[in-house]
Design an enzyme around this catalytic site. Structure first.
Site, PDB file in Angstrom:
ATOM      1  CE  LYS A  58      22.203  50.335  28.620  1.00  0.00           C
ATOM      2  NZ  LYS A  58      21.333  51.150  29.501  1.00  0.00           N
ATOM      3  CD  GLU A 108      25.839  51.981  36.765  1.00  0.00           C
ATOM      4  OE1 GLU A 108      25.316  51.952  35.638  1.00  0.00           O
ATOM      5  OE2 GLU A 108      25.316  51.463  37.775  1.00  0.00           O
ATOM      6  CG  HIS A 123      40.478  27.092  50.695  1.00  0.00           C
ATOM      7  ND1 HIS A 123      41.315  26.277  51.439  1.00  0.00           N
ATOM      8  CD2 HIS A 123      39.556  27.565  51.569  1.00  0.00           C
ATOM      9  CE1 HIS A 123      40.896  26.242  52.695  1.00  0.00           C
ATOM     10  NE2 HIS A 123      39.834  27.016  52.800  1.00  0.00           N
TER      11      HIS A 123
END
Length: 430
Positions: free
Chosen positions: A420, A284, A305
């Site tokens: 937003k 950020e 794995h």
């Protein structure tokens, strides 16, 4: 580079010459350090997290102790915590990092999103329990905590009527925002996030300190860790400031070695949110202007794995930062078999679980290095409340320097606002 609490190991970096490296970066690091101290960086006033360790915390700690005593008197067994971003990741990181030492019999239910499945699951889990509600949001208008606060505040009110106020804590701005008004109207406990501390730098503001206290950890030790780190990192000298040293290493690997991805690695599942916090701080703060490292993480040995194949033989466009904690809370010995060694593990009888895990770490570092992976190793001295406070402040300092070396404003996040605006328009908010 070695200090009392944290070591930065660079012996698995190809073509690294420390003397040349320090000569290259020291002047720029000095300049950024002074700009930071003088609040001359972009949005430089948002450095409240830096001044926090030196402040008098008696009033805040008294508030936190009062809330803890009240919840104890009410026999609260479950906490529903609402927060997003740095108000979630960092708090979860504290509690997971310290979980083996949790002393209080409190269950914390995190609600970091607006998943109906998760919300319903938490609602079922607290049904019939003695529970309390804690919400963190500076504005009170961030969608995720706002929606979930409405939902769980209604549940709390239905169960406790007017006495729900005794079980509600809002952590928000001092004077403005929706939660301040609610607190004033209904008498909720109100803890203040300073206006000059951004979300990702706010882990050890009241939200983290309160949750730590409620779970039986000592917030004073968290704060002491931050103060110790600040004192040790007061000088910008790359020979002694390990946070700036790490920041400059990241920049060197990105610009000189042309590596675009940082894979941060830990060897315990309890460190997952510590890795997420690392990812948020750097992602950020630096993800701007089309010029940034891409921070991601893996939990070993589990991810060996799956992703282990890619790290060993895939394209080498990444470097690794391995986080190791030297002294753990607990260790276990492998017991002798009750079944005549039919699992053929007796060769491990002289080794503890931590020894086996550390051996795996050493083997993986060696294998990946042999496959031309550049590796930074960070070793924390111990897994304690103090150490978390120290390392969080250390990471914050490293983030500030690393992003500033790239020329970014490390205290804003304009890209987050794009979705937003579109989302609220689609949802019909005026």
């Amino acid at each position: 580079m070695e200090s009392k609490w944290l070591t930065v190991d660079t012996k698995h970096l190809y073509g690294f010459d420390e003397a040349i490296f320090i000569q290259k970066y020291q002047k720029k690091v000095n300049q950024i350090h002074q700009q930071f101290l003088n609040q001359q960086l972009p949005d430089g006033h948002m450095n409240g997290w830096y001044s926090q360790p030196d402040q008098d915390h008696k009033g805040l700690l008294k508030q936190i102790n009062t809330i803890a005593k009240q919840f104890n008197a009410l026999k609260v067994t479950d906490i529903v915590y609402l927060g997003i971003g740095g108000s979630y990741t960092g708090i979860r990181a504290i509690l997971d990092f310290l979980k083996p030492e949790q002393k209080a019999n409190i269950k914390v239910h995190f609600v970091p999103d607006i998943s109906a499945f998760n919300i319903a699951a938490v609602a079922r889990a607290i049904k019939g329990k003695s529970w309390a509600l804690v919400v963190t949001s500076k504005s009170g208008r961030t969608l995720e905590p706002a929606v979930t606060f409405r939902y769980f505040r209604n549940l709390l009110h239905k169960q406790y009527k007017q006495k729900h106020a005794l079980r509600t804590v809002v952590i928000t701005d001092a004077v403005k925002g929706l939660l301040v008004g609610m607190s004033n109207q209904y008498g909720y406990a109100h803890l203040t996030i300073p206006s000059n501390i951004g979300g990702r730098f706010s882990t050890l503001s009241p939200a983290g300190l309160l949750l730590a206290k409620l779970c039986g950890h000592d917030p004073k030790q968290l704060l002491l860790g931050t103060l110790t780190a600040k004192q040790e990192l007061a000088n910008s000298d790359l020979n002694t400031n390990s946070a700036y040293y790490y920041a400059a290493l990241r920049h060197w690997l990105y610009t000189t070695k042309k590596l675009k991805i940082e894979v941060t690695v830990a060897y315990h599942s309890a460190y997952e949110y510590l890795l997420l916090q690392h990812r948020q701080l750097f992602g950020e703060s630096e993800g701007k202007g089309g010029k940034s490292l891409f921070p991601t993480f893996s939990l070993f040995t589990t991810d060996l794995h799956s992703m282990g194949q890619l790290y060993q033989e895939g394209e080498k466009n990444f470097f690794e930062t391995v986080i190791q904690v030297q002294t753990q809370f607990h260790d276990l010995e492998l017991p002798p078999s009750d079944f005549n060694n039919d699992d053929q593990l007796d060769y491990l009888l002289a080794k503890s679980m931590n020894e086996i895990s550390n051996t795996a770490l050493e083997a993986v570092v060696e294998a990946h290095f042999q496959s031309n992976v550049n590796i930074i190793k960070l070793t924390l001295k111990e897994r304690t409340t103090f150490m978390f406070g120290y390392f969080y402040f250390w990471l914050s300092m490293a983030t500030m320097m690393s992003g500033s070396l790239l020329g970014h404003n490390v205290f804003d996040q304009p890209g987050v606002e794009v979705y937003k605006q579109l989302m609220f328009a689609k949802l019909g908010r005026e």
